[in-house]
Design a protein around this motif. Structure first.
Motif, PDB file in Angstrom:
ATOM      1  N   ALA A 186       0.862  -1.199  -0.201  1.00 57.27           N
ATOM      2  CA  ALA A 186      -0.247  -0.011  -0.079  1.00 57.27           C
ATOM      3  C   ALA A 186       0.755   1.212  -0.074  1.00 57.27           C
ATOM      4  O   ALA A 186       0.619   2.372  -0.727  1.00 57.27           O
ATOM      5  N   GLN A 187       1.855   1.118   0.661  1.00 60.62           N
ATOM      6  CA  GLN A 187       3.054   2.401   0.864  1.00 60.62           C
ATOM      7  C   GLN A 187       3.492   2.541  -0.590  1.00 60.62           C
ATOM      8  O   GLN A 187       3.622   3.676  -1.068  1.00 60.62           O
TER       9      GLN A 187
ATOM     10  N   ARG B 188       0.753   4.252  -2.931  1.00 55.92           N
ATOM     11  CA  ARG B 188       0.630   5.618  -2.629  1.00 55.92           C
ATOM     12  C   ARG B 188       1.863   6.318  -3.139  1.00 55.92           C
ATOM     13  O   ARG B 188       1.634   7.382  -3.964  1.00 55.92           O
ATOM     14  N   GLU B 189       3.120   5.819  -3.126  1.00 56.10           N
ATOM     15  CA  GLU B 189       4.341   6.596  -3.534  1.00 56.10           C
ATOM     16  C   GLU B 189       4.076   6.646  -5.090  1.00 56.10           C
ATOM     17  O   GLU B 189       4.642   7.590  -5.600  1.00 56.10           O
TER      18      GLU B 189
ATOM     19  N   LYS C 225       1.599   6.443  -7.056  1.00 56.26           N
ATOM     20  CA  LYS C 225       0.355   6.857  -7.659  1.00 56.26           C
ATOM     21  C   LYS C 225      -0.416   6.184  -8.291  1.00 56.26           C
ATOM     22  O   LYS C 225      -0.912   6.207  -9.517  1.00 56.26           O
TER      23      LYS C 225
ATOM     24  N   ASP D  74      -3.564   3.745 -10.081  1.00 55.87           N
ATOM     25  CA  ASP D  74      -4.957   4.246 -10.046  1.00 55.87           C
ATOM     26  C   ASP D  74      -5.866   3.089  -9.635  1.00 55.87           C
ATOM     27  O   ASP D  74      -6.758   3.255  -9.375  1.00 55.87           O
TER      28      ASP D  74
ATOM     29  N   THR E 233      -6.292   0.071   2.201  1.00 55.94           N
ATOM     30  CA  THR E 233      -4.960   0.713   2.807  1.00 55.94           C
ATOM     31  C   THR E 233      -4.470   1.895   2.018  1.00 55.94           C
ATOM     32  O   THR E 233      -4.049   2.845   2.609  1.00 55.94           O
ATOM     33  N   ALA E 234      -4.207   1.378   0.480  1.00 51.02           N
ATOM     34  CA  ALA E 234      -3.626   2.765  -0.272  1.00 51.02           C
ATOM     35  C   ALA E 234      -4.577   3.746  -0.313  1.00 51.02           C
ATOM     36  O   ALA E 234      -4.093   4.944  -0.236  1.00 51.02           O
ATOM     37  N   ALA E 235      -5.885   3.641  -0.354  1.00 53.02           N
ATOM     38  CA  ALA E 235      -6.863   4.853  -0.411  1.00 53.02           C
ATOM     39  C   ALA E 235      -6.921   5.569   0.973  1.00 53.02           C
ATOM     40  O   ALA E 235      -7.103   6.873   0.995  1.00 53.02           O
TER      41      ALA E 235
ATOM     42  N   GLY F 215      -5.179   5.105   3.843  1.00 52.74           N
ATOM     43  CA  GLY F 215      -4.026   5.469   4.715  1.00 52.74           C
ATOM     44  C   GLY F 215      -3.856   4.605   5.633  1.00 52.74           C
ATOM     45  O   GLY F 215      -4.639   3.939   6.223  1.00 52.74           O
TER      46      GLY F 215
ATOM     47  N   LEU G 207      -9.276   1.779  -3.853  1.00 53.98           N
ATOM     48  CA  LEU G 207      -8.817   1.781  -5.258  1.00 53.98           C
ATOM     49  C   LEU G 207      -9.307   0.631  -5.961  1.00 53.98           C
ATOM     50  O   LEU G 207     -10.114  -0.158  -5.510  1.00 53.98           O
TER      51      LEU G 207
END
Length: 385
Positions: A79-80, A83-84, A86, A88, A108-110, A112, A131
């Motif tokens: 997930a980290q 996020r890094e 980006k 989709d 978790t990515a969406a 946080g 996501l």
């Protein structure tokens, strides 16, 4: 009264994977492809999927650390990265572990934080976004392509927990039986029996309804008929197609109804012994659970005796007993009637397993047609020991 909410676009059939480029174009330009460590690479499926995404102008970021029983710290790591970079949308490519991981990563990515923040026995937060998820199963067992569930283990507590949120219904699921012909014989049996128990438990669930019953019966019937064929000849596309549909049907029954205590027990077992295949664990304890709840479920089991195994000339009680016997005989054909003691389980850990299973999966246990407490789960596990 019952509700039905099934928002997933489902493509089912041989070579349906070729439709992937047209389906992902609206979702964005960067995808995280979540998969296991070896099988999709060995078969060339990972490279093929990346090429299909490339045709749609989508960049692929590969996360290939998924374990057979996915763990929370891998979810947090992926997930980290998502996020890094980006990301989709997320593509789950593989068995249930890969697709469940994709769903957990999507949350978790969406949202946080850490994945365990969104588990009832963890932080208890309810996610309101995720996501988009594309599910591409390579096994015919979990039904995760047709449900809003994911199962992840916290290795610090041995809690193997199922989550269920509408935001992680796959946006699109592509069920291509041709992707399953390389599944080894033992995994063919484990995953098919996982689907069988999804349907069996949904049929016995106190929330069972006419919609889920029809799918559950058909799913079990297909597994009973086609698993022996697919087990013997993995390249038989007719068998793979029927087993794949049985799994998808079972996933829908889970969405409509849900499972019962056998899944809670298995989660306890494999939470402590991650090497235990999920489908095998269900087979080891399943018949003992049916015997334990026999008085509350024999009339429903009698229906299955007739519809799944063609046993219709006995009283309800005798037919129900015959169903359990036939289930054991089916499992014996694939070497699935093992004892926990033969797999490295120790008697002095059974009580702790039962208590953790009850705590982590209480919402499933209460859907069993008999009130069960941790001591009851222990008794069932002890019989399977």
């Amino acid at each position: 009264m019952f509700e039905a909410y099934l928002p997933t676009k489902l493509l089912f059939g041989v070579d349906s994977l070729e439709k992937l480029p047209s389906l992902v174009k609206p979702l964005g330009n960067v995808a995280m492809v979540v998969t296991g460590r070896s099988s999709t690479k060995r078969t060339g499926l990972l490279d093929r999927t990346v090429e299909l995404l490339k045709k749609a102008g989508v960049e692929s970021i590969i996360y290939d650390k998924v374990q057979p029983n996915p763990v929370s710290y891998d979810i947090d790591e992926a997930a980290q990265i998502a996020r890094e970079r980006k990301v989709d949308f997320v593509v789950g490519l593989g068995g249930g572990s890969a697709i469940d991981s994709a769903k957990a990563i999507a949350i978790t990515a969406a949202m946080g934080g850490r994945f365990w923040d969104y588990v009832e026995v963890g932080g208890g937060k309810k996610p309101d976004k995720a996501l988009p998820v594309i599910a591409i199963p390579t096994t015919h067992g979990t039904g995760t392509e047709a449900d809003p569930f994911a199962v992840i283990t916290n290795p610090e507590t041995n809690e193997k927990v199922g989550i269920g949120y509408d935001v992680i219904f796959p946006k699109v699921s592509i069920v291509d039986p041709r992707l399953m012909v390389t599944l080894p014989a033992d995994q063919t049996a484990y995953t098919s029996m996982d689907a069988f128990y999804h349907s069996l438990e949904a049929f016995l669930n106190i929330d069972a309804n006419p919609y889920s019953d029809i799918l559950a019966i058909d799913s079990m019937r297909r597994v009973a008929e086609y698993l022996p064929i697919g087990y013997k000849d993995g390249s038989n596309l007719e068998a793979r197609e029927n087993l794949a549909w049985a799994s998808t049907e079972a996933g829908i029954t889970e969405t409509l109804t849900g499972v019962i205590a056998n899944h809670a027990i298995e989660h306890g077992l494999s939470g402590f012994h991650p090497e235990l295949a999920h489908g095998l664990g269900l087979c080891i304890t399943g018949p003992y659970l049916l015997e334990y709840i026999f008085e509350e479920s024999y009339e429903r089991l009698a229906i299955l005796a007739r519809e799944v195994f063609g046993i219709s000339y006995l009283t309800s009680r005798k037919a129900a007993l015959a169903f359990i016997d036939q289930l054991r005989l089916l499992q014996e054909r694939f070497g699935l009637n093992l004892k926990l003691s033969s797999l490295g389980f120790k008697e002095d850990e059974l009580d702790k397993i039962a208590n953790v299973a009850y705590k982590a999966m209480h919402n499933v246990v209460v859907k069993t047609p008999k009130k069960l407490l941790p001591q009851d789960l222990y008794e069932i596990i002890k019989r399977a020991f």
